[in-house]
Structure formats: C-alpha cells, structure tokens
Scaffold this active site. Structure first.
Site, short mmCIF file in Angstrom:
data_model
loop_
_atom_site.label_atom_id
_atom_site.label_comp_id
_atom_site.label_asym_id
_atom_site.label_seq_id
_atom_site.Cartn_x
_atom_site.Cartn_y
_atom_site.Cartn_z
N CYS A 170 -14.30 14.46 -2.43
CA CYS A 170 -14.86 15.02 -1.24
C CYS A 170 -14.45 14.13 -0.18
CB CYS A 170 -16.55 14.25 -1.25
SG CYS A 170 -16.62 14.58 -3.05
N HIS B 250 -20.49 23.00 0.18
CA HIS B 250 -18.93 22.06 -0.23
C HIS B 250 -17.89 22.07 -1.11
CE1 HIS B 250 -17.53 18.16 -0.69
NE2 HIS B 250 -18.20 17.59 -1.34
N CYS C 20 -19.98 10.59 1.57
CA CYS C 20 -19.70 9.46 -0.15
C CYS C 20 -18.47 10.63 -0.54
CB CYS C 20 -21.06 9.87 -0.81
SG CYS C 20 -21.81 11.75 -1.40
#
Length: 391
Positions: free
Chosen positions: A95, A347, A377
């Site tokens: 991520c 995302h 995160c």
C-alpha cells in the site's frame, strides 16, 4: 523560507480521476497508458522542466504482472517525452509503494545522486486483481497468524481492540463521501486531477475530470443495512466502511531546492522528514502510529505542530484507532482528510501514497497550513509517513 541546496521540494502533483474497477471509466485503459498520460501531462504543465534532466522515474505498483509487469515504470516512461537516456524503476511496499517511491527519490537528492525525479504510482485493480498470481508461503503461518494476510480481518481486530463501534465506522465513511463530494463541487480537486478519456456506463467515450467513486447519497441508514464483509458472525467492517477497489495513478515532480531555484520554480512544499515502521501483521492497520512518531521526532516536531493530516482510509475500523492514538481524533474535523479519503476515492494500491501526499499539499495550499503529515498503513504490518512544510 531559507532552503538548503539539497533540500527536497515537490514542484507539482497530478493524478488521474479515480475510476471504479468494476465497469468504471478506466476499464478500456491499460495501466501503462494511464501512467504515461499522467506523466506527460504533468511535465507539459511544467514547461521549465526539461524532461532530459529526469534522473529516474520511480513508480509504485504492487501487483507487477500482466500489463503491470516488466518494470511498468520503464514501460510508461518510454511512452512519454522523457528521453530513453533517463532511467526508471518500479517499487513495491504494498500500500505504501508510491510514498516509498517519493522517499527513494528524496534520499537520492539528499545524497547528491540526482536533482530531478518523476515519482508516483499506479494500480489497475480492474485489469490486475489484487490476488492475481499471489501464492503465499504456507509456512508463513508458523511465524504470523494466517488471518494476518486477510486485511479485513486485521481491521476487525484493530477495531475490536480499540472499542470502535459499527456506528462510529459508518459515520466515518459518510464523512469521507460528504467531504469528497464537497471538495469536488467546490473545485478543490481542480489543480490535482488531470482529465482523461474514459468510458461512461453506456460505453460512450468522454473526458473525465472528476472521481466517479464518490457516492454523495451515502447515509448512515444505507450503511447500517450492509452486512459484515469479512467476519459474518459479529463483524463490524463492511464494504461501505472499507476503501474502494479502484483504478488510478498519481504523479509528482520532485527536485533539489537548488535546481528548482535555478529554474525559477515555486515549489509546493519541502520534505522535512520520512519514516517507515513495522508492527505485528495481525494489526497491520496500526502502522501509521509508529511511523508518524518516528517522522515527527526526525523533524523535531510534535503532533500539535501538524496543521493538516492525510491518513489513508484503508478501513474506518483501522483509521479511527490510529487517529485516537495519535491524539487527533478530537481534531479530526479541523485537520484530517478534509477532502475525504480512500473510502470515497478508493485505494489503488500503487497509486495511493503519492495521491494522499499530493492531496495534502493542496489542502495546505488552500487552507494556509505550514506543516502537513501524510501517512498510511501497509499490508503485513508496516507503516509509512512523510512530514512536509509548505514553502
């Protein structure tokens, strides 16, 4: 403000409109084309920057296979005005990939290994699903709980540990959509969204200059009707309180302060500190807390000094504990994700780090903030953070 020659400045930021991965605007656009279009347009609107000066294109991408394989940074770069003599690399920190791309460029500039970089990232989750080709080692369960690889369950765990209710999560999600819609209507995304051709729901080609992921009609009642997505018995995390699966790309031009000055450019911000940190994979969503603490210490700041924050909204159940332990939950409406977040915008893994950082810089520019923090995160238990100062 006085800058040192090797200080790292952000000259410009742009991103694609965020598209739904299922039948969305980018369904007929490849990830390399999306990236190349974005890089080209950002360079075009910065005519003082010679593409031949680009040292390296550093591009985040998580699932590096199919159209995202074979070093997509180079694939995209070859389709732009950047000459073949400039280099390109693709990086993955899941991520946090495109924020890591930013950090890699910054570290190179600080050490005299280049002056001009193009950084960002992409993820086309409609064409390359998040689990395509992934084959986790079965022995990993000897070292970390098997559920640690199931992001939704880690969010359930974190929410439960911190006493986050379903109602709190739903309210956070509604806020994300409302603020993103408000930012769209008020033109707050105008400077960052680079218009792109795409296909509407009827299959017609059109120019998109807005995010199709935002659902302004989201209500507490509509979210309350959703079933738990990851833990059917007793779970609180739903599809509505999770980041959307979307397609998108983001891009920044990053330079040494000296080179920006030589070219007569006015930077958006300077990087004051960077950090990464690890946490137990079972609570992967907690990573922004130690990463932020490290970054603030390196910048000689504390949370009270930070005017605005962009926290990637992987899950409401994850974001709320992070804000709680960073002691900013009570200041959320004044400081945090003022233009909405990943619950509304999505995302796309490789894109998000640079996306939230660029959105932060625009929030700071529009609201007059001095210091900003972008943090997120990372799957399997990491966090990443960057502290910026507006120039």
């Amino acid at each position: 403000m006085s800058l040192n020659p090797r200080d790292v400045v952000i000259v410009d930021f742009g991103r694609t409109p965020m598209g739904r991965s299922k039948g969305g605007m980018h369904r007929n656009t490849r990830a390399e084309d999306m990236s190349a279009h974005l890089i080209s347009k950002v360079l075009e609107r910065n005519s003082k920057v010679d593409p031949g000066e680009v040292e390296d294109v550093i591009w985040g991408c998580v699932n590096q296979t199919l159209e995202q394989g074979w070093n997509i940074a180079r694939m995209a770069s070859l389709m732009t005005q950047i000459p073949h003599t400039s280099a390109a690399q693709t990086v993955s920190r899941l991520c946090g990939s495109s924020m890591s791309a930013l950090h890699t460029a910054a570290q190179a500039i600080m050490t005299g290994n280049g002056d001009v970089f193009v950084v960002g990232g992409v993820e086309h989750m409609g064409h390359v699903s998040m689990m395509h080709g992934v084959d986790p080692n079965p022995h990993m369960s000897l070292y970390a709980a098997k559920a640690s690889g199931m992001m939704g369950l880690t969010a359930e765990m974190l929410g439960k540990m911190h006493g986050i209710s379903r109602e709190q999560q739903d309210a956070f999600a509604v806020r994300s959509h409302q603020l993103a819609h408000k930012a769209t209507v008020e033109g707050k995304f105008k400077d960052e969204i680079i218009p792109m051709q795409g296909y509407d729901e009827n299959g017609f080609l059109k120019i998109f200059d807005y995010d199709e992921t935002i659902r302004p009609d989201t209500t507490l009642e509509s979210l309350a009707a959703l079933k738990p997505a990851f833990n059917p018995k007793g779970g609180t995390v739903t599809a509505g309180t999770s980041s959307q699966i979307t397609d998108g790309a983001s891009c920044m031009i990053v330079m040494s302060a000296q080179r920006a000055k030589d070219l007569g450019l006015e930077p958006l911000a300077v990087i004051r500190s960077m950090a990464v940190a690890g946490v137990d994979p079972a609570i992967m969503g907690y990573g922004p807390v130690p990463a932020t603490q490290k970054a603030l210490k390196r910048a000689g700041l504390n949370m009270a000094d930070i005017d605005f924050i962009e926290l990637n909204e992987a899950f409401a159940a994850q974001a709320l504990p992070v804000l709680k332990d960073l002691k900013v939950l009570d200041k959320m409406n004044e400081k945090v994700n003022l233009h909405g977040g990943a619950i509304a915008l999505g995302h796309p893994f490789g894109c998000s780090g640079a996306r939230i950082s660029g959105t932060l810089l625009n929030v700071m520019k529009q609201n007059g903030g001095t210091f900003g923090l972008s943090t997120m995160c990372i799957g399997l238990g990491q966090g990443i953070a960057t502290v910026f100062e507006r120039v």
